[in-house]
Design an enzyme around this catalytic site. Sequence first.
Site, PDB file in Angstrom:
ATOM      1  N   CYS A  23       2.982  21.403  -5.440  1.00  0.00           N
ATOM      2  CA  CYS A  23       4.265  21.144  -6.085  1.00  0.00           C
ATOM      3  C   CYS A  23       4.994  22.451  -6.389  1.00  0.00           C
ATOM      4  O   CYS A  23       4.410  23.395  -6.949  1.00  0.00           O
ATOM      5  CB  CYS A  23       4.029  20.358  -7.367  1.00  0.00           C
ATOM      6  SG  CYS A  23       5.547  19.951  -8.274  1.00  0.00           S
ATOM      7  N   CYS A  42       2.356  16.690 -12.305  1.00  0.00           N
ATOM      8  CA  CYS A  42       3.553  16.482 -13.124  1.00  0.00           C
ATOM      9  C   CYS A  42       4.338  15.229 -12.742  1.00  0.00           C
ATOM     10  O   CYS A  42       5.278  14.853 -13.432  1.00  0.00           O
ATOM     11  CB  CYS A  42       4.484  17.703 -13.044  1.00  0.00           C
ATOM     12  SG  CYS A  42       5.311  17.918 -11.436  1.00  0.00           S
ATOM     13  N   HIS A  72       0.818  -1.215   0.000  1.00  0.00           N
ATOM     14  CA  HIS A  72       0.000   0.000   0.000  1.00  0.00           C
ATOM     15  C   HIS A  72       0.847   1.258   0.000  1.00  0.00           C
ATOM     16  O   HIS A  72       0.382   2.329   0.394  1.00  0.00           O
ATOM     17  CB  HIS A  72      -0.952  -0.001   1.207  1.00  0.00           C
ATOM     18  CG  HIS A  72      -1.989  -1.079   1.125  1.00  0.00           C
ATOM     19  ND1 HIS A  72      -2.737  -1.501   2.212  1.00  0.00           N
ATOM     20  CD2 HIS A  72      -2.410  -1.834   0.078  1.00  0.00           C
ATOM     21  CE1 HIS A  72      -3.543  -2.466   1.836  1.00  0.00           C
ATOM     22  NE2 HIS A  72      -3.373  -2.691   0.557  1.00  0.00           N
ATOM     23  N   CYS A 123       3.552  14.514  -6.994  1.00  0.00           N
ATOM     24  CA  CYS A 123       2.645  15.518  -7.542  1.00  0.00           C
ATOM     25  C   CYS A 123       1.659  14.847  -8.487  1.00  0.00           C
ATOM     26  O   CYS A 123       2.050  14.104  -9.395  1.00  0.00           O
ATOM     27  CB  CYS A 123       3.440  16.596  -8.282  1.00  0.00           C
ATOM     28  SG  CYS A 123       2.404  17.780  -9.164  1.00  0.00           S
ATOM     29  N   THR A 148      -3.120  -8.740  10.577  1.00  0.00           N
ATOM     30  CA  THR A 148      -3.993  -8.196   9.534  1.00  0.00           C
ATOM     31  C   THR A 148      -5.272  -9.010   9.450  1.00  0.00           C
ATOM     32  O   THR A 148      -5.259 -10.228   9.674  1.00  0.00           O
ATOM     33  CB  THR A 148      -3.299  -8.190   8.163  1.00  0.00           C
ATOM     34  OG1 THR A 148      -4.235  -7.801   7.155  1.00  0.00           O
ATOM     35  CG2 THR A 148      -2.739  -9.566   7.817  1.00  0.00           C
TER      36      THR A 148
END
Length: 541
Positions: free
Chosen positions: A242, A221, A210, A218, A319
């Site tokens: 950014c 970009c 994950h 960003c 988990t």
Amino acid sequence: MESGLTFQGVNRTSTSVNTSVHRTTSMQHTERIKDTITTGNATSTKFSSKGPSKRSLKSQLAQPPYHIFNDDKLSSLSEKTFQEGIKNVAHLLHKRKKIIVLCGAGISVSCGIPDFRSKGGIYDMIDTNDLGLSTPEEIFHFEVFQDDPRPFYKFAGKMLYPNRPHEPSPSHKFLALLEEKKMLLRVYTQNIDGLEEKAGISPKKIVYAHGSLHVSTCLKCGTKVDTEELRDEVLKGNVPYCKKVVGKRRRRGEKTKRTIEIDGNVQVNGNENVEYEPVLCEGVMKPNITFFGEALVDRVRRCLEADQAKADAVIVIGTSLSVAPISKVIKYLRPSIPRILINRAVVIPKHTSGEDEDNDDEDGIDHRDGYLFDAILLGFCDEVTKAVAYVMENNDEGGRKKQKIEASKEKQEPSKNKRRKKIAQASETEKKPFPFQSDDCKALCNDAKTLEAIGPSKNCLLNHPIDRILLFPGAKLEAQKDDDDDVTVYHEVVHCDECHDVIKDIIMKCLNCFDFDLCKKCHKKTASKHFEGKHKFISEK
């Protein structure tokens, strides 16, 4: 394949087929197996140097069906002890060299990092009214983040930047011990805290299913930065943007432009003072963690497909296996390997597509009769892993060799030193008690009081036999809740691995690959090219 040289000679006296095996041992204790096969008038002899073959190594491993008690007859289970059970769990892992570990938030709770679903966990801490959310889970939903990232960053400051750095737990160190003993193939972690690597596990052995909080990207970009660079903005509750320079634009300085007219045409004076300012991307920065609705990184699938045939045991620790596609890993691995669960409560993965696929291979036969795990160790993960590590350290070959070396050294020591050493060891033993000397450590099959308390239906055990369950401090045996009206369930969002769009109708799943899905349109074009059309697909809604 056997190694060695093959010599051929001519035997003119024999016309029949004769096969014999001769064993010889040299002074260097090297065994060679000589297979002489005579056919017609030719003799073929093969020599192989000593070394454990795959068959001999396999014979040293515990074989299915796996038990944590030698006698699985329920009539005698009341005599079984916790110590016997934990030693047999360690025996299941004995000689294993390619263990896969699936871990979750449960191994980091003792480090001060809350899990998601428990009381006092992350979802319990989220004030949905203050953040303008309908459910706590929405804060980690990608579509919600794209629409408005402010709720996430308003809450995420403490999660991204704790007051003090977190340190690995005993459970993390147990995983590092597996690698130290050359038993670990890979750790697939659903955690985003990076404590596995901090515990000393090699980065190449870790797959962050994950993602990780340590890097942010960003959305506009694709620029990646260390999340630490965003600290100031995030701690103020602001959305970080950014700062990559993507261009420049002209701005005027203190001097203004002067123009002159020549033959009726206006021209700029070349001596003007013109300055430029940078143009920033200003896209939203997002931590490199996988939100609901995002596809997993390709490395998860690549590693699992490479590890499937290699794995010789799997440990699920801390988990609930409730989130796809990691919830599918258990059924994706070969059923012939041991499965061990370390968790506070019994779990059953909800997503098990492809589990009923026919497989005539010996490794594809599942010897389990309606249950999923061969050993279930219920309790706080740290309590369980400390006990298993203790047994492994004191029962493996390395520990016995070390004891023999120390014993030989003791024979050479003067008697006074021996007495002092025994006194020191005795006092050390008193300081360091046996790790599972506790009333909460029990073999469930030998605990009539607990069995009576959970009732005859035993819904909380999810059909797992009681002779496979050991209890530690922190074990949860209460029945599962049937009323899920207040729980928001997010259906698995599936992306087509060809066109990368979200599949909204029929999903074409590859049964041979891990988590490889196609939409109906791409399936018509791609299925015949995918592994030359040898892989089988099934359709799901």
